[in-house]
Design a protein around this motif. Structure first.
Motif, PDB file in Angstrom:
ATOM      1  N   LYS A  47      72.539 105.654  52.241  1.00 14.35           N
ATOM      2  CA  LYS A  47      73.414 106.025  51.128  1.00 14.35           C
ATOM      3  C   LYS A  47      74.796 106.468  51.603  1.00 14.35           C
ATOM      4  O   LYS A  47      75.770 106.350  50.874  1.00 14.35           O
ATOM      5  CB  LYS A  47      72.790 107.152  50.302  1.00 14.35           C
ATOM      6  N   ASN A  48      74.865 106.994  52.814  1.00 12.74           N
ATOM      7  CA  ASN A  48      76.121 107.528  53.334  1.00 12.74           C
ATOM      8  C   ASN A  48      76.717 106.683  54.452  1.00 12.74           C
ATOM      9  O   ASN A  48      77.671 107.102  55.106  1.00 12.74           O
ATOM     10  CB  ASN A  48      75.898 108.969  53.814  1.00 12.74           C
ATOM     11  N   ASN A  49      76.133 105.515  54.692  1.00 17.88           N
ATOM     12  CA  ASN A  49      76.631 104.577  55.693  1.00 17.88           C
ATOM     13  C   ASN A  49      76.770 105.220  57.085  1.00 17.88           C
ATOM     14  O   ASN A  49      77.832 105.169  57.707  1.00 17.88           O
ATOM     15  CB  ASN A  49      77.961 103.972  55.246  1.00 17.88           C
ATOM     16  N   ILE A  50      75.672 105.850  57.532  1.00 19.80           N
ATOM     17  CA  ILE A  50      75.648 106.530  58.826  1.00 19.80           C
ATOM     18  C   ILE A  50      74.664 105.800  59.748  1.00 19.80           C
ATOM     19  O   ILE A  50      73.560 105.469  59.340  1.00 19.80           O
ATOM     20  CB  ILE A  50      75.195 108.001  58.672  1.00 19.80           C
ATOM     21  N   LYS A  51      75.078 105.587  60.972  1.00 23.38           N
ATOM     22  CA  LYS A  51      74.195 104.960  61.951  1.00 23.38           C
ATOM     23  C   LYS A  51      73.119 105.947  62.382  1.00 23.38           C
ATOM     24  O   LYS A  51      73.367 107.154  62.459  1.00 23.38           O
ATOM     25  CB  LYS A  51      74.982 104.502  63.167  1.00 23.38           C
ATOM     26  N   VAL A  52      71.904 105.428  62.658  1.00 30.90           N
ATOM     27  CA  VAL A  52      70.781 106.263  63.073  1.00 30.90           C
ATOM     28  C   VAL A  52      70.272 105.799  64.428  1.00 30.90           C
ATOM     29  O   VAL A  52      70.080 104.603  64.656  1.00 30.90           O
ATOM     30  CB  VAL A  52      69.620 106.191  62.051  1.00 30.90           C
ATOM     31  N   VAL A  53      70.058 106.772  65.314  1.00 29.38           N
ATOM     32  CA  VAL A  53      69.384 106.526  66.584  1.00 29.38           C
ATOM     33  C   VAL A  53      68.034 107.211  66.453  1.00 29.38           C
ATOM     34  O   VAL A  53      67.970 108.423  66.218  1.00 29.38           O
ATOM     35  CB  VAL A  53      70.171 107.113  67.778  1.00 29.38           C
ATOM     36  N   TYR A  54      66.968 106.434  66.563  1.00 27.22           N
ATOM     37  CA  TYR A  54      65.615 106.961  66.378  1.00 27.22           C
ATOM     38  C   TYR A  54      64.888 107.018  67.710  1.00 27.22           C
ATOM     39  O   TYR A  54      64.913 106.063  68.483  1.00 27.22           O
ATOM     40  CB  TYR A  54      64.833 106.081  65.402  1.00 27.22           C
ATOM     41  N   ALA A  55      64.247 108.135  67.967  1.00 22.87           N
ATOM     42  CA  ALA A  55      63.464 108.282  69.199  1.00 22.87           C
ATOM     43  C   ALA A  55      61.999 108.412  68.810  1.00 22.87           C
ATOM     44  O   ALA A  55      61.618 109.349  68.114  1.00 22.87           O
ATOM     45  CB  ALA A  55      63.913 109.502  69.981  1.00 22.87           C
ATOM     46  N   GLY A  56      61.176 107.453  69.261  1.00 17.21           N
ATOM     47  CA  GLY A  56      59.748 107.506  68.992  1.00 17.21           C
ATOM     48  C   GLY A  56      59.095 108.614  69.786  1.00 17.21           C
ATOM     49  O   GLY A  56      59.578 109.023  70.838  1.00 17.21           O
ATOM     50  N   SER A  57      57.998 109.088  69.289  1.00 15.60           N
ATOM     51  CA  SER A  57      57.263 110.161  69.943  1.00 15.60           C
ATOM     52  C   SER A  57      56.590 109.680  71.217  1.00 15.60           C
ATOM     53  O   SER A  57      56.138 108.548  71.319  1.00 15.60           O
ATOM     54  CB  SER A  57      56.200 110.684  68.974  1.00 15.60           C
ATOM     55  N   SER A  58      56.470 110.577  72.172  1.00 10.44           N
ATOM     56  CA  SER A  58      55.739 110.250  73.395  1.00 10.44           C
ATOM     57  C   SER A  58      54.279 109.963  73.065  1.00 10.44           C
ATOM     58  O   SER A  58      53.588 109.268  73.804  1.00 10.44           O
ATOM     59  CB  SER A  58      55.825 111.405  74.389  1.00 10.44           C
ATOM     60  N   SER A  59      53.799 110.476  71.950  1.00 14.84           N
ATOM     61  CA  SER A  59      52.419 110.238  71.541  1.00 14.84           C
ATOM     62  C   SER A  59      52.155 108.757  71.280  1.00 14.84           C
ATOM     63  O   SER A  59      51.029 108.300  71.380  1.00 14.84           O
ATOM     64  CB  SER A  59      52.101 111.031  70.269  1.00 14.84           C
ATOM     65  N   VAL A  60      53.193 108.032  70.956  1.00 18.21           N
ATOM     66  CA  VAL A  60      53.054 106.612  70.681  1.00 18.21           C
ATOM     67  C   VAL A  60      52.929 105.803  71.967  1.00 18.21           C
ATOM     68  O   VAL A  60      52.299 104.764  71.998  1.00 18.21           O
ATOM     69  CB  VAL A  60      54.280 106.106  69.870  1.00 18.21           C
ATOM     70  N   HIS A  61      53.490 106.292  73.041  1.00 14.13           N
ATOM     71  CA  HIS A  61      53.673 105.489  74.239  1.00 14.13           C
ATOM     72  C   HIS A  61      52.746 105.781  75.405  1.00 14.13           C
ATOM     73  O   HIS A  61      52.884 105.184  76.449  1.00 14.13           O
ATOM     74  CB  HIS A  61      55.123 105.651  74.737  1.00 14.13           C
ATOM     75  N   HIS A  62      51.817 106.701  75.262  1.00  9.23           N
ATOM     76  CA  HIS A  62      51.060 107.129  76.426  1.00  9.23           C
ATOM     77  C   HIS A  62      49.566 106.838  76.366  1.00  9.23           C
ATOM     78  O   HIS A  62      48.753 107.653  76.784  1.00  9.23           O
ATOM     79  CB  HIS A  62      51.298 108.618  76.692  1.00  9.23           C
ATOM     80  N   GLY A  63      49.160 105.709  75.837  1.00 14.16           N
ATOM     81  CA  GLY A  63      47.791 105.246  76.001  1.00 14.16           C
ATOM     82  C   GLY A  63      46.741 105.969  75.182  1.00 14.16           C
ATOM     83  O   GLY A  63      45.604 106.103  75.621  1.00 14.16           O
TER      84      GLY A  63
END
Length: 150
Positions: free
Chosen positions: A127-143
């Motif tokens: 709505k405000n035309n702002i770029k987003v940088v998203y960081a996934g959780s370490s819980s997603v990446h560790h098996g």
């Protein structure tokens, strides 16, 4: 309007919103942004983040991004979400209920918070035309899958 990339490349000051700014990753990101001379605002509900992690020079707001009022005009936690009134160049979305064990014990709470918070931030950014940088959780990446299915 100058893009975020142009500001980074030319060393111009950015206004950044960091969600989850009182957590480990958010705190370290805020340290770097402040060191580089950027203006930083943080939103955190302090479910796992700590006020002791606050960095001088950053404006902190105690707010639950999964609230139904994040995009509306309502009050949450007894305070108006004034963080929405700033014109940001970029949003760094670090907020999430992290850690594997709590997510297994209460998956509904974890999924609701993480999904709705992300959805609300993405909608606010759209709505405000702002770029987003998203960081996934370490819980997603560790098996997790291998550990609990072997």
């Amino acid at each position: 309007m100058v893009s975020v990339n142009e500001k980074v490349e030319t060393g111009k000051k950015m206004k950044a919103l960091v969600t989850g700014g009182a957590g480990f990753v958010g705190t370290n990101l805020i340290k770097r942004l402040l060191k580089d001379g950027h203006e930083v605002v943080s939103v955190d509900n302090y479910s796992t983040g700590k006020k002791e992690s606050h960095q001088e020079g950053c404006l902190y707001h105690d707010y639950d991004l999964s609230s139904q009022h994040t995009l509306g005009i309502y009050v949450d936690h007894g305070s108006y979400p004034s963080w929405r009134e700033v014109e940001y160049d970029v949003i760094y979305h670090m907020a999430a209920l992290a850690r594997i064990q709590p997510s297994l014990e209460n998956p509904h709470k974890t999924l609701f918070n993480n999904f709705v918070s992300t959805l609300n931030i993405l909608e606010y950014a759209r709505k405000n035309n702002i770029k987003v940088v998203y960081a996934g959780s370490s819980s997603v990446h560790h098996g997790l899958y291998e550990r609990y299915n072997s």
